[in-house]
Design a protein around this motif. Structure first.
Motif, PDB file in Angstrom:
ATOM      1  N   ARG A   9      50.408 106.168  86.337  1.00 14.14           N
ATOM      2  CA  ARG A   9      51.795 105.697  86.350  1.00 14.14           C
ATOM      3  C   ARG A   9      52.104 104.965  87.654  1.00 14.14           C
ATOM      4  O   ARG A   9      52.823 103.957  87.650  1.00 14.14           O
ATOM      5  CB  ARG A   9      52.749 106.869  86.166  1.00 14.14           C
ATOM      6  N   SER A 100      48.765  92.148  71.108  1.00  9.50           N
ATOM      7  CA  SER A 100      48.411  93.515  71.505  1.00  9.50           C
ATOM      8  C   SER A 100      47.917  93.600  72.939  1.00  9.50           C
ATOM      9  O   SER A 100      47.762  94.695  73.480  1.00  9.50           O
ATOM     10  CB  SER A 100      47.340  94.069  70.560  1.00  9.50           C
ATOM     11  N   ASN A 101      47.672  92.443  73.579  1.00  8.66           N
ATOM     12  CA  ASN A 101      47.129  92.435  74.942  1.00  8.66           C
ATOM     13  C   ASN A 101      48.108  91.889  75.983  1.00  8.66           C
ATOM     14  O   ASN A 101      47.711  91.628  77.120  1.00  8.66           O
ATOM     15  CB  ASN A 101      45.841  91.612  74.989  1.00  8.66           C
ATOM     16  N   GLY A 103      50.596  93.531  77.199  1.00 12.04           N
ATOM     17  CA  GLY A 103      51.031  94.626  78.057  1.00 12.04           C
ATOM     18  C   GLY A 103      52.541  94.661  78.194  1.00 12.04           C
ATOM     19  O   GLY A 103      53.264  94.595  77.209  1.00 12.04           O
ATOM     20  N   THR A 104      53.021  94.724  79.438  1.00 13.78           N
ATOM     21  CA  THR A 104      54.463  94.744  79.680  1.00 13.78           C
ATOM     22  C   THR A 104      54.981  93.376  80.098  1.00 13.78           C
ATOM     23  O   THR A 104      56.078  93.267  80.657  1.00 13.78           O
ATOM     24  CB  THR A 104      54.806  95.779  80.766  1.00 13.78           C
ATOM     25  N   ARG A 166      60.627  91.747  72.087  1.00 16.31           N
ATOM     26  CA  ARG A 166      60.926  93.184  72.129  1.00 16.31           C
ATOM     27  C   ARG A 166      62.424  93.401  72.286  1.00 16.31           C
ATOM     28  O   ARG A 166      63.085  92.717  73.075  1.00 16.31           O
ATOM     29  CB  ARG A 166      60.180  93.866  73.284  1.00 16.31           C
ATOM     30  N   ASP A 191      55.998 100.546  80.454  1.00 17.46           N
ATOM     31  CA  ASP A 191      55.053 101.108  79.484  1.00 17.46           C
ATOM     32  C   ASP A 191      55.046 100.221  78.243  1.00 17.46           C
ATOM     33  O   ASP A 191      56.065 100.086  77.562  1.00 17.46           O
ATOM     34  CB  ASP A 191      55.468 102.535  79.117  1.00 17.46           C
ATOM     35  N   HIS A 192      53.894  99.603  77.959  1.00 11.65           N
ATOM     36  CA  HIS A 192      53.820  98.663  76.835  1.00 11.65           C
ATOM     37  C   HIS A 192      54.039  99.363  75.494  1.00 11.65           C
ATOM     38  O   HIS A 192      54.324  98.707  74.489  1.00 11.65           O
ATOM     39  CB  HIS A 192      52.469  97.943  76.839  1.00 11.65           C
ATOM     40  N   ARG A 193      53.910 100.692  75.472  1.00 11.02           N
ATOM     41  CA  ARG A 193      54.143 101.421  74.225  1.00 11.02           C
ATOM     42  C   ARG A 193      55.630 101.627  73.965  1.00 11.02           C
ATOM     43  O   ARG A 193      56.029 101.980  72.852  1.00 11.02           O
ATOM     44  CB  ARG A 193      53.427 102.773  74.274  1.00 11.02           C
ATOM     45  N   GLY A 194      56.439 101.409  74.990  1.00  9.15           N
ATOM     46  CA  GLY A 194      57.879 101.571  74.843  1.00  9.15           C
ATOM     47  C   GLY A 194      58.578 100.234  74.730  1.00  9.15           C
ATOM     48  O   GLY A 194      58.029  99.259  74.214  1.00  9.15           O
TER      49      GLY A 194
END
Length: 725
Positions: A9, A100-101, A103-104, A166, A191-194
């Motif tokens: 993190r 998908s690559n 990131g943020t 996003r 966080d790229h998942r958020g």
């Protein structure tokens, strides 16, 4: 939380904010670490990262991301489909980054990349390098504009800019209601998942309001809509103190041209009259052409609040329902505007033409003028066609000279694009009433030729001095070769000479396609293959106009580069400019812009692109709104593009593209043939190819996405060719 998670993190946070350093306490706070045990683990992990040089400890104990030598960096451009491209110095092709690559990274961010090794199958011609975003070095977007929506107890903003793929989650909605257009900050995205997180800072109004939708769209693309109060106040003061009625018409060394017959010719709804024209025969033969341009530099001093705001905007933006001016209206529509029957200060370019309409001399002076008539293009056209009017003889003479100038320009190789423009008719509330092609008149060409003549003459007059040119480089030969292959499918030929496509060959193609259904499609393909015109201090000529020296001089009310040019011209008139001592000495010795000329050119070119994007997007919005009112109606169109997922059709009356999804054709299994730009039915042999005329029905119009979906009206109307066998 494990040590690995804490270290990861920390590294991710620093990588995404690599442009600045932080105190350790700041990092902990940003990561939400408050528990004593977590704080102890954080300090231990951070010390380990410092010892292993995974992070950079600066003087005073501040921590910053550790740059890895040799790691490529660049600014990412993300498409509406989520993937992006990054131009990297030393790499010929832009680096492709899949959705998908990314990131943020958000569109426009400066990022660090990891370049993938190519597989052998990817080494074929046409495939560029591919990479992965491993860090965001600079977050260029701090705000977004979009639609506030709710999902249960959660609130989020769906950005209007389709390059922001996003949603942005918000905790405080202020007074926003579901469906409102808002301005939101982008505070965190680690966080790229958020999802990005932010705060609503302004509520623009209901998304159902047509005017609010246009405002929101323009702001989302970077248009500055509101003017600062201090700049407004400066404009008001200058307009009052420096007007001719205050200072006197004969102020300074101005040439009095108020006795010359002078007219403006502009659109019906124009308020900012930048330029006025006049023409007369010389007793000795030939003509004198007068192009009077508003003396904006008289009212706007360099490096003031007003000037800095004008520079930041770079240009006026002509949205579908309004003008967002570069200068406050007290200047743009009043003090500077060359309104009829009012004494106005101008910068006048007088060009002497011989009997063959060739320029032989140029004179430029600070002047005072008085426009006799404010003509619309339609009114001027009626005078060209023979209507009686006090200015009729002059307008007809001007039209004849303009025809000669245009003929010479085309003979010299100037490329004659004539793409149809859209006219959107709005109701009083901003709702779209009609969409139709805009009429193109000879009166438009008259003004264009006189403005081209003035711009060219001023550039030549300023030769060998620090200057701002309007430049247009030669097109990339590979792109033109692709166009040549493209048009050959339709039976047309774009001739090349030893790998070069001369302008005469482009004009020959444009002549061949004139009046055909394929004309707008092929013109669009040619335009996309061209380099973009821009501003520069190094003169490389203007390929599209076939002019060696060219500038923008005629629109200082709405373009900042023209204001710079006026300041440079006035400086020479006052004897204050210098001839450079060497090729690198390109800065004037007077203040003409808030930044050096080269940076000013780059900035103004970028602001122009933003304004053009916003103008086109606002028109597209109204076209889609109009289509929404015609769901179920049938229109004629031309196939403008074909891909594996569907067929794009340009509706001939609306001049807007819609998509027929391949799944909605339904009568066969279609395969995409890249060589012939066609979808071909595997059983029937039915072909849908670029350039075909078709009949389609509007089935969906999404104003948020600005997309139109179509069905073919019936199988027969598609005029598809069959090739069975």
């Amino acid at each position: 939380m494990s040590n690995e998670q804490t270290s990861a993190r920390i590294l991710a946070f620093l990588a995404n904010h690599a442009h600045r350093s932080y105190r350790p306490k700041e990092i902990a706070k940003k990561l939400g670490i408050t528990d004593n045990a977590d704080c102890r683990r954080f300090r231990s992990d951070l010390q380990t990262l410092v010892e292993h040089r995974a992070v950079d400890r600066k003087k005073g104990g501040r921590i910053q991301h550790q740059r890895v030598a040799g790691t490529p960096e660049g600014q990412i451009s993300i498409t509406s489909r989520g993937f992006g491209f990054v131009p990297v110095p030393g790499i010929d092709d832009d680096v492709y980054v899949s959705a998908s690559n990314t990131g943020t990274a958000l569109d426009g961010d400066v990022v660090r990349l990891e370049i993938f090794a190519r597989r052998k199958s990817e080494g074929r011609r046409g495939r560029g390098p591919e990479g992965n975003v491993v860090g965001v070095l600079q977050r260029t977007r701090r705000q977004a504009v979009g639609t506030f929506k709710t999902h249960g107890q959660l609130g989020y903003v769906e950005p209007d800019d389709q390059r922001l793929t996003r949603d942005i989650y918000v905790e405080d909605a202020l007074t926003a209601r579901n469906g409102d257009k808002v301005v939101v900050t982008i505070d965190r995205f680690d966080d790229h998942r958020g999802a990005p997180e932010g705060r609503i800072i302004q509520v623009l109004g209901s998304g159902a309001d047509p005017a609010v939708r246009v405002t929101s769209l323009a702001m989302s693309l970077g248009v500055r809509v509101e003017y600062p109060e201090e700049a407004d106040a400066e404009a008001e003061a200058n307009a009052a103190a420096r007007a001719p009625e205050t200072t006197g018409l004969s102020s300074g060394n101005r040439t009095d041209l108020t006795d010359r017959l002078t007219v403006t010719i502009d659109p019906d709804d124009a308020k900012d009259f930048d330029d006025a024209i006049g023409i007369e025969r010389n007793p000795q033969g030939g003509y004198r052409v007068f192009v009077h341009v508003a003396d904006v530099a008289h009212y706007v001093d360099p490096n003031t609040v007003l000037d800095n705001e004008a520079y930041t905007r770079g240009t006026s933006c002509y949205l579908v329902d309004r003008v967002v001016p570069m200068l406050p209206e007290v200047l743009s529509a009043e003090a500077c505007s060359l309104r009829p029957n009012e004494g106005k200060y101008a910068l006048t370019c007088i060009v002497q033409l011989d009997d063959a309409m060739q320029p032989v001399a140029t004179e430029i002076c600070e002047s005072v003028i008085e426009s006799d008539y404010r003509l619309t293009y339609a009114e001027a056209q009626r005078l060209i066609d023979g209507d009686q009017h006090e200015a009729g003889d002059m307008i007809r003479l001007a039209a004849r000279v303009a025809r000669g100038l245009r003929s010479d320009r085309v003979s010299d190789g100037s490329i004659e694009f004539d793409l149809p423009e859209v006219k959107v008719v709005l109701d009083n509330d901003g709702s779209v009433k009609d969409v139709r092609p805009r009429e193109r008149l000879e009166a438009h060409r008259l003004i264009e030729e006189f403005m081209l003549l003035a711009n060219r003459s001023v550039a030549e007059w300023m030769r060998n001095r620090p200057f701002v040119y309007r430049v247009h480089a030669s097109p990339d030969i590979d792109k033109l070769a692709q166009v040549a292959r493209y048009v050959s499918v339709f039976g047309y030929d774009l001739q090349t000479r030893q790998g070069f496509v001369p302008p005469t060959a482009i004009n020959a193609l444009l002549s061949d396609i004139r009046g055909t259904p394929q004309e707008p499609i092929i013109q669009g393909a040619l335009l996309r293959a061209m380099s973009k015109a821009e501003y520069g201090t190094t003169n490389v000529g203007h390929f599209g106009l076939a002019i060696d020296e060219y500038t923008h001089f005629t629109s200082p009310i709405r373009r900042y580069p023209d204001l710079i040019v006026h300041r440079l011209v006035k400086s020479r008139l006052a004897g204050r400019t210098h001839v450079p001592s060497d090729a690198g000495d390109q800065e004037p010795k007077v203040d003409v812009a808030p930044t050096p000329l080269k940076e000013a050119c780059r900035h103004c070119s970028e602001r122009e692109r933003i304004a053009v994007d916003a103008e086109r997007a606002s028109v597209r919005l109204k076209q889609v709104e109009y289509a929404r009112h015609h769901i179920g109606d049938t229109f004629q169109g031309v196939i403008s593009g074909v891909s594996h997922f569907g067929i794009f059709v340009q509706l001939s009356d609306l001049l807007v593209d819609g998509l027929v999804h391949v799944r909605d054709i339904g009568d066969d299994y279609y395969e995409y043939d890249e060589d012939s730009y066609a979808l071909i039915g595997s059983r029937s042999g039915r072909i849908f190819q670029v350039g075909q005329q078709v009949s389609v029905t509007i089935v969906r119009a999404d104003t948020e996405a600005r997309e139109i979906d179509l069905f073919f009206a019936d199988s027969g109307s598609a005029r598809a060719r069959y090739a069975v066998g």
